[in-house]
Write an enzyme that holds these catalytic residues in place. Structure first.
Site, PDB file in Angstrom:
ATOM      1  CE  LYS A   1      -1.932   1.656   4.029  1.00  0.00           C
ATOM      2  NZ  LYS A   1      -1.664   3.086   4.203  1.00  0.00           N
ATOM      3  CG  ASN A   2       2.358   2.694   3.596  1.00  0.00           C
ATOM      4  OD1 ASN A   2       1.175   2.923   3.383  1.00  0.00           O
ATOM      5  ND2 ASN A   2       2.850   2.554   4.803  1.00  0.00           N
TER       6      ASN A   2
ATOM      7  NE  ARG B   1      -1.391  13.393   8.121  1.00  0.00           N
ATOM      8  CZ  ARG B   1      -0.200  13.558   7.620  1.00  0.00           C
ATOM      9  NH1 ARG B   1       0.271  12.684   6.779  1.00  0.00           N
ATOM     10  NH2 ARG B   1       0.528  14.607   7.955  1.00  0.00           N
TER      11      ARG B   1
ATOM     12  CB  CYS C   1      -4.711  10.875  12.026  1.00  0.00           C
ATOM     13  SG  CYS C   1      -4.510   9.154  11.665  1.00  0.00           S
TER      14      CYS C   1
ATOM     15  NE  ARG D   1      -0.364  10.072  10.105  1.00  0.00           N
ATOM     16  CZ  ARG D   1      -0.642   8.981   9.412  1.00  0.00           C
ATOM     17  NH1 ARG D   1      -1.787   8.350   9.596  1.00  0.00           N
ATOM     18  NH2 ARG D   1       0.213   8.511   8.521  1.00  0.00           N
ATOM     19  N   PRO D   2       0.660  16.504  11.564  1.00  0.00           N
ATOM     20  CG  PRO D   2       2.364  17.735  12.593  1.00  0.00           C
ATOM     21  CD  PRO D   2       1.618  16.442  12.677  1.00  0.00           C
ATOM     22  CB  ILE D   3       0.911  18.425   6.111  1.00  0.00           C
ATOM     23  CG1 ILE D   3      -0.076  19.596   6.128  1.00  0.00           C
ATOM     24  CG2 ILE D   3       0.194  17.100   6.123  1.00  0.00           C
ATOM     25  CD1 ILE D   3      -0.841  19.716   4.806  1.00  0.00           C
ATOM     26  CG  ASP D   4       5.151  20.822  10.409  1.00  0.00           C
ATOM     27  OD1 ASP D   4       4.601  19.706  10.403  1.00  0.00           O
ATOM     28  OD2 ASP D   4       6.159  21.063  11.096  1.00  0.00           O
TER      29      ASP D   4
ATOM     30  CG  ASP E   1       2.750   1.432   9.579  1.00  0.00           C
ATOM     31  OD1 ASP E   1       2.382   2.337  10.351  1.00  0.00           O
ATOM     32  OD2 ASP E   1       2.881   1.605   8.355  1.00  0.00           O
TER      33      ASP E   1
ATOM     34  CB  ILE F   1       6.840   6.940  14.424  1.00  0.00           C
ATOM     35  CG1 ILE F   1       8.151   6.146  14.296  1.00  0.00           C
ATOM     36  CG2 ILE F   1       6.517   7.674  13.118  1.00  0.00           C
ATOM     37  CD1 ILE F   1       9.376   6.961  13.920  1.00  0.00           C
TER      38      ILE F   1
ATOM     39  NE  ARG G   1      -8.184   4.168   5.187  1.00  0.00           N
ATOM     40  CZ  ARG G   1      -8.083   5.440   5.509  1.00  0.00           C
ATOM     41  NH1 ARG G   1      -8.810   5.906   6.495  1.00  0.00           N
ATOM     42  NH2 ARG G   1      -7.282   6.237   4.859  1.00  0.00           N
TER      43      ARG G   1
HETATM   44  C1  UD1 Z   1       4.015   6.952   6.385  1.00  0.00           C
HETATM   45  C2  UD1 Z   1       3.206   5.690   6.208  1.00  0.00           C
HETATM   46  C3  UD1 Z   1       2.741   5.169   7.546  1.00  0.00           C
HETATM   47  C4  UD1 Z   1       3.932   4.976   8.470  1.00  0.00           C
HETATM   48  C5  UD1 Z   1       4.772   6.247   8.555  1.00  0.00           C
HETATM   49  C6  UD1 Z   1       6.034   6.080   9.366  1.00  0.00           C
HETATM   50  C7  UD1 Z   1       2.143   5.981   4.037  1.00  0.00           C
HETATM   51  C8  UD1 Z   1       0.886   6.194   3.284  1.00  0.00           C
HETATM   52  N1  UD1 Z   1       2.041   6.000   5.389  1.00  0.00           N
HETATM   53  O1  UD1 Z   1       3.162   7.931   6.975  1.00  0.00           O
HETATM   54  O2  UD1 Z   1       2.079   3.935   7.347  1.00  0.00           O
HETATM   55  O3  UD1 Z   1       3.473   4.653   9.773  1.00  0.00           O
HETATM   56  O4  UD1 Z   1       5.131   6.677   7.236  1.00  0.00           O
HETATM   57  O5  UD1 Z   1       6.825   5.067   8.826  1.00  0.00           O
HETATM   58  O6  UD1 Z   1       3.193   5.756   3.467  1.00  0.00           O
HETATM   59  N2  UD1 Z   1       5.344  14.844  10.865  1.00  0.00           N
HETATM   60  C9  UD1 Z   1       5.334  16.183  11.165  1.00  0.00           C
HETATM   61  N3  UD1 Z   1       5.147  17.075  10.146  1.00  0.00           N
HETATM   62  C10 UD1 Z   1       4.993  16.682   8.856  1.00  0.00           C
HETATM   63  C11 UD1 Z   1       5.006  15.306   8.546  1.00  0.00           C
HETATM   64  C12 UD1 Z   1       5.184  14.410   9.580  1.00  0.00           C
HETATM   65  O7  UD1 Z   1       5.481  16.579  12.323  1.00  0.00           O
HETATM   66  O8  UD1 Z   1       4.825  17.549   7.981  1.00  0.00           O
HETATM   67  C13 UD1 Z   1       5.502  13.850  11.957  1.00  0.00           C
HETATM   68  C14 UD1 Z   1       4.237  13.007  12.118  1.00  0.00           C
HETATM   69  O9  UD1 Z   1       3.310  13.654  12.924  1.00  0.00           O
HETATM   70  C15 UD1 Z   1       4.779  11.748  12.765  1.00  0.00           C
HETATM   71  C16 UD1 Z   1       6.165  11.630  12.139  1.00  0.00           C
HETATM   72  O10 UD1 Z   1       6.490  12.912  11.609  1.00  0.00           O
HETATM   73  O11 UD1 Z   1       4.907  11.920  14.145  1.00  0.00           O
HETATM   74  C17 UD1 Z   1       6.249  10.574  11.055  1.00  0.00           C
HETATM   75  O12 UD1 Z   1       5.408  10.906  10.001  1.00  0.00           O
HETATM   76  P1  UD1 Z   1       5.728  10.543   8.479  1.00  0.00           P
HETATM   77  O13 UD1 Z   1       7.061   9.858   8.380  1.00  0.00           O
HETATM   78  O14 UD1 Z   1       5.497  11.756   7.684  1.00  0.00           O
HETATM   79  O15 UD1 Z   1       4.612   9.469   8.180  1.00  0.00           O
HETATM   80  P2  UD1 Z   1       3.575   9.466   7.000  1.00  0.00           P
HETATM   81  O16 UD1 Z   1       4.267   9.817   5.738  1.00  0.00           O
HETATM   82  O17 UD1 Z   1       2.385  10.248   7.407  1.00  0.00           O
END
Ligand code: UD1
Length: 429
Positions: free
Chosen positions: A17-18, A93, A117, A122-125, A316, A338, A408
């Site tokens: 999936k990922n 997301r 979530c 799970r911010p996107i900053d 995961d 994480i 999912r």
């Molecule tokens: C992806 C995987 C998810 C997996 C995760 C960690 C997909 C679709 N999902 O999620 O299954 O558990 O990697 O291996 O591939 N963070 C911020 N700001 C940001 C982005 C992330 O603070 O802009 C933080 C998140 O809140 C979290 C950490 O970084 O605490 C890890 O997130 P990230 O590595 O981005 O995971 P995803 O890409 O969301």
């Protein structure tokens, strides 16, 4: 499901999936037809296809011949709309990775802010910061994010944390940016590498160098959009699904073989399973893992495990591990590094007889419990899979409500486990 019988036999592992989701998004960058083989047939993949279609792309889905999933053909020559419909974005997301691809392709994207979530903040900053560094103008209006770029330009981006999604988003935007982009502290998960390999195969110029593999410094040389071309790519098998079934067999006992497994990505997982008492044999040539856990009473918890970025133990698989830890002997202390609140499923496991206490990011699991079948609620994807593992070990009947969460990510968890001898089926309500 009715628990208390061992798992035996062999099954094939679905596509990842990922890995498939960002590669599907990356098709948006390529002005032509791309074919992705062996995608998993799961809800999130269908949502991503719907999102691509909403922009004007044409998507065709067919069943795969060799493996278990679907092949997807994406033709983006007809893409015209930059607005992504809210219903799929809020449901999934990871649709946020379309931002980088759409900026690279049509220079504009509008998407609603992905909601909160259940597994934590799970911010996107980091995504937005990276895209801005490449020259995108980003503004928010009524929970909608708009991003626009006349021209993207290569930049140096230093992530404070190696976010998987943010790395993928920036890579996609950087592929057609002018000049070179250097991402420091880029994520090194196999799913990021697969995205880069796919893009390189389609004409991108991303260095998968030693400096990236060892320190996370990822270099992307921008190419003109017209240099990108159609390609066919096979999606790798899903390491998390494979890991889930290995923990299921460890907990329920038995002797299973998983076919079509990304063995080299499962080192940390196999180390944990072996230390807990499973016997594991791998056949690298045939991509098979064999797990024997027949001596149930010899399964013992490790004292301490923490989740971390790849290649450490994956977040995961934290919930599936906790479910197995409930029935193994002794105590496990697990630290989640994480996602802040990835322990939502503990409450449901407790209802089945588990003894777990959670303090902030750490859970203490008292092993050696006899679990009892109950009516429980899935709540989220991997937690839902953990309840399936608990149900396999429990006496009596377990029913898991809201199993759409599990669908999912798992193409056919009930079918796979039935083939291994579990008494489990879906109930239509
Ligand atoms: C992806 C995987 C998810 C997996 C995760 C960690 C997909 C679709 N999902 O999620 O299954 O558990 O990697 O291996 O591939 N963070 C911020 N700001 C940001 C982005 C992330 O603070 O802009 C933080 C998140 O809140 C979290 C950490 O970084 O605490 C890890 O997130 P990230 O590595 O981005 O995971 P995803 O890409 O969301």
């Amino acid at each position: 499901m009715e628990g208390k019988n061992e798992l035996n036999g062999r099954i094939q592992i679905q596509g990842s999936k990922n890995a498939a989701l960002p590669i599907l998004a990356a098709c948006m960058l390529i002005p032509g037809v791309c074919k992705l083989k062996n995608c998993p047939d799961i809800t999130d993949i269908r949502y991503m296809c719907n999102l691509l279609e909403s922009t004007g792309a044409q998507v065709q889905i067919t069943n795969t011949v060799i493996h278990t999933g679907i092949d997807i053909e994406v033709d983006t020559r007809t893409v015209q709309d930059y607005r992504l419909p809210g219903q799929y974005v809020s449901a999934m997301r990871s649709s946020v990775v379309l931002m980088g691809a759409m900026l690279g392709r049509i220079g504009e994207v509008s998407v609603n802010y992905p909601g909160g979530c259940v597994i934590g903040e799970r911010p996107i900053d980091l995504h937005l910061h990276g895209l801005e560094k490449l020259g995108a103008q980003i503004w928010t209006e009524n929970r909608h994010i708009h991003a626009y770029a006349d021209e993207l330009k290569g930049a140096v981006i230093d992530f404070p944390f190696p976010s998987v999604g943010a790395t993928q988003n920036v890579v996609m935007a950087a592929v057609t940016a002018k000049g070179t982009t250097i991402i420091k502290h880029a994520a090194r998960e196999p799913e990021v590498i697969e995205l880069c390999k796919f893009l390189n195969q389609a004409g991108a110029d991303i260095e998968l160098s030693e400096a990236y593999q060892t320190q996370g410094t990822l270099v992307i040389h921008g190419v003109e959009l017209c240099r990108l071309h159609e390609t066919t790519y096979e999606i790798i098998p899903d390491r998390i699904v494979a890991g889930t079934y290995l923990f299921a067999a460890l907990a329920a006992g038995g002797d299973i073989t998983l076919e079509h497994v990304p063995i080299e990505q499962l080192d940390s997982v196999c180390d944990v399973l072996t230390s807990m008492g499973a016997q594991i044999a791998v056949n690298k040539q045939d991509r098979e893992i064999h797990l024997n856990a027949q001596k149930r009473d010899q399964i013992v918890n490790l004292p301490y495990i923490e989740t971390d970025v790849y290649p450490a133990f994956p977040t995961d698989l934290q919930s599936p591990l906790i479910a197995a830890a409930c029935v193994a002997k002794k105590r496990l202390v697990i630290k989640e590094k994480i996602f802040s609140s990835r322990y939502k499923i503990v409450e449901e496991l407790q209802r089945m007889g588990a003894k777990i206490t959670v303090q902030k990011d750490t859970a203490i699991v008292e092993g050696g419990r006899e679990l009892e079948g109950r009516a429980v609620i899935a709540k989220e994807l991997r937690g839902g899979a953990a309840l399936v593992i608990a149900g396999l070990c429990a006496s009596g009947i377990t029913t898991i409500a809201d199993s759409y969460f599990i669908k999912r990510g798992y193409q056919d968890i009930a079918g796979d486990l039935s083939r291994l001898g579990a008494r489990i089926s879906y109930v239509d309500r």
